[in-house]
Write a protein that holds these residues in place. Structure first.
Motif, PDB file in Angstrom:
ATOM      1  N   ARG A  86      26.324  27.500  22.857  1.00 47.00           N
ATOM      2  CA  ARG A  86      27.679  28.008  23.120  1.00 47.00           C
ATOM      3  C   ARG A  86      27.759  29.538  23.116  1.00 47.00           C
ATOM      4  O   ARG A  86      28.862  30.100  23.050  1.00 47.00           O
ATOM      5  N   MET A  87      26.612  30.195  23.201  1.00 46.32           N
ATOM      6  CA  MET A  87      26.576  31.665  23.224  1.00 46.32           C
ATOM      7  C   MET A  87      27.368  32.258  22.066  1.00 46.32           C
ATOM      8  O   MET A  87      28.019  33.297  22.197  1.00 46.32           O
ATOM      9  N   ASP A 154      25.948  29.162  33.774  1.00 45.01           N
ATOM     10  CA  ASP A 154      26.382  30.177  34.734  1.00 45.01           C
ATOM     11  C   ASP A 154      26.580  31.531  34.049  1.00 45.01           C
ATOM     12  O   ASP A 154      26.196  32.571  34.585  1.00 45.01           O
ATOM     13  N   LEU A 155      27.179  31.518  32.863  1.00 47.15           N
ATOM     14  CA  LEU A 155      27.426  32.771  32.151  1.00 47.15           C
ATOM     15  C   LEU A 155      26.125  33.414  31.684  1.00 47.15           C
ATOM     16  O   LEU A 155      25.966  34.638  31.763  1.00 47.15           O
ATOM     17  N   GLU A 156      25.194  32.598  31.197  1.00 47.47           N
ATOM     18  CA  GLU A 156      23.900  33.138  30.757  1.00 47.47           C
ATOM     19  C   GLU A 156      23.182  33.819  31.914  1.00 47.47           C
ATOM     20  O   GLU A 156      22.684  34.945  31.783  1.00 47.47           O
ATOM     21  N   GLU A 190      32.261  31.075  43.336  1.00 46.97           N
ATOM     22  CA  GLU A 190      31.594  32.370  43.342  1.00 46.97           C
ATOM     23  C   GLU A 190      30.620  32.535  42.177  1.00 46.97           C
ATOM     24  O   GLU A 190      29.592  33.194  42.297  1.00 46.97           O
ATOM     25  N   HIS A 191      30.936  31.915  41.028  1.00 54.16           N
ATOM     26  CA  HIS A 191      30.088  32.133  39.849  1.00 54.16           C
ATOM     27  C   HIS A 191      28.905  31.175  39.766  1.00 54.16           C
ATOM     28  O   HIS A 191      28.069  31.311  38.881  1.00 54.16           O
ATOM     29  N   ASP A 192      28.814  30.210  40.665  1.00 58.92           N
ATOM     30  CA  ASP A 192      27.728  29.235  40.601  1.00 58.92           C
ATOM     31  C   ASP A 192      26.431  29.811  41.163  1.00 58.92           C
ATOM     32  O   ASP A 192      26.445  30.603  42.108  1.00 58.92           O
ATOM     33  N   PHE A 193      25.307  29.391  40.579  1.00 57.21           N
ATOM     34  CA  PHE A 193      24.006  29.720  41.150  1.00 57.21           C
ATOM     35  C   PHE A 193      23.328  28.430  41.602  1.00 57.21           C
ATOM     36  O   PHE A 193      23.668  27.340  41.140  1.00 57.21           O
ATOM     37  N   SER A 194      22.392  28.560  42.519  1.00 60.74           N
ATOM     38  CA  SER A 194      21.617  27.399  42.951  1.00 60.74           C
ATOM     39  C   SER A 194      20.206  27.498  42.403  1.00 60.74           C
ATOM     40  O   SER A 194      19.826  28.515  41.811  1.00 60.74           O
ATOM     41  N   ARG A 214      26.662  37.772  41.865  1.00 59.28           N
ATOM     42  CA  ARG A 214      26.382  39.201  41.643  1.00 59.28           C
ATOM     43  C   ARG A 214      26.377  39.541  40.153  1.00 59.28           C
ATOM     44  O   ARG A 214      25.846  40.566  39.760  1.00 59.28           O
ATOM     45  N   GLY A 215      26.976  38.681  39.366  1.00 55.02           N
ATOM     46  CA  GLY A 215      27.097  38.914  37.936  1.00 55.02           C
ATOM     47  C   GLY A 215      28.277  38.120  37.412  1.00 55.02           C
ATOM     48  O   GLY A 215      28.659  37.096  37.987  1.00 55.02           O
ATOM     49  N   LEU A 216      28.862  38.585  36.329  1.00 52.91           N
ATOM     50  CA  LEU A 216      30.019  37.899  35.754  1.00 52.91           C
ATOM     51  C   LEU A 216      31.213  37.968  36.704  1.00 52.91           C
ATOM     52  O   LEU A 216      31.503  39.011  37.283  1.00 52.91           O
ATOM     53  N   VAL A 217      31.897  36.847  36.854  1.00 49.34           N
ATOM     54  CA  VAL A 217      33.113  36.794  37.667  1.00 49.34           C
ATOM     55  C   VAL A 217      34.279  36.666  36.691  1.00 49.34           C
ATOM     56  O   VAL A 217      34.664  35.564  36.277  1.00 49.34           O
TER      57      VAL A 217
END
Length: 239
Positions: A86-87, A154-156, A190-194, A214-217
């Motif tokens: 949970r960061m 996604d946040l990490e 926008e915040h998702d990565f593949s 690009r980074g944090l949204v």
């Protein structure tokens, strides 16, 4: 809940149910990153990739499903960063160095073991990441993936992108059960990565649509989410 959120939840529900009904994971896997059957064989298949052999630094989630991969990383002499659950720390990653571990790889790669044997680090104290291992609920063959909906993966990754530690050269891998590989689209924001590779006990799938935010949204983060994650609250207050 937005239309995209609802569509993602429908995919999760479908995959959780077919994974459990198809004996791909324990009955209590619904709502979680599933600790799927065959995770050990998946780790062995991942270790056969040239990208794995070249990697000296690996970042992984703390989920049970990725434990065999974390163990293999330490056994193969790789520096391992494991996300703090949970960061929940200003230093949101555990650093596990196989040269200085005070325990076996099996002990240290466990969530409880990492708390005991690893030290916590922030992004400023981390090395560039060669390979990211992400826990997933569902993936498709183009590389789109979704987790359980909490958004921590996604946040990490977004934090590491902003720090220049995850780049287009970083390989992102999703180890999953074959029943977690879905046909058709997975909604993305926008915040998702593949992912670059999907690895199952049976095959390695090279994905065709690499995607990095690009980074944090910040627009996608609620005040409650920011307040609950110390490193985000600190960054927001600094701006």
């Amino acid at each position: 809940m937005t239309d995209i959120d609802q569509a993602k939840e429908a995919v999760r529900d479908r995959v959780w149910r077919r994974l459990i009904d198809g004996d791909g994971a324990p009955d209590d896997s619904y709502g979680k990153i599933p600790g799927f059957y065959g995770a050990e064989a998946t780790a062995e298949r991942l270790a056969e990739l040239e990208e794995w052999r070249r990697a000296t630094t690996v970042k992984a989630n703390p989920d049970w499903a990725q434990r065999p991969v974390r163990i293999r990383a330490l056994e193969d002499g790789k520096l391992l960063y494991m996300a703090v659950p949970r960061m929940a720390s200003l230093e949101p990653f555990f650093l596990l160095d196989p040269e200085t571990l005070g325990a076996s790889a099996e002990e240290a790669a466990d969530k409880r073991g990492a708390t005991q044997f690893a030290r916590r680090v922030g992004v400023d104290d981390m090395r560039p990441i060669d390979l990211v291992v992400c826990g997933s609920v569902a993936v498709n063959r183009s590389g789109a993936r979704i987790g359980k909906g909490a958004g921590y993966s996604d946040l990490e990754v977004a934090l590491l992108i902003e720090a220049g530690l995850v780049t287009d050269q970083t390989v992102i891998v999703a180890p999953v059960h074959p029943l977690q590989v879905v046909e058709g689209d997975i909604p993305e924001t926008e915040h998702d990565f593949s992912v670059d590779y999907i690895v199952t006990p049976d095959e390695v799938i090279r994905c065709t649509n690499p995607r990095r935010p690009r980074g944090l949204v910040w627009a996608d983060l609620t005040p409650e989410k920011i307040a609950a994650i110390p490193v985000l609250a600190q960054r927001q207050n600094a701006e």
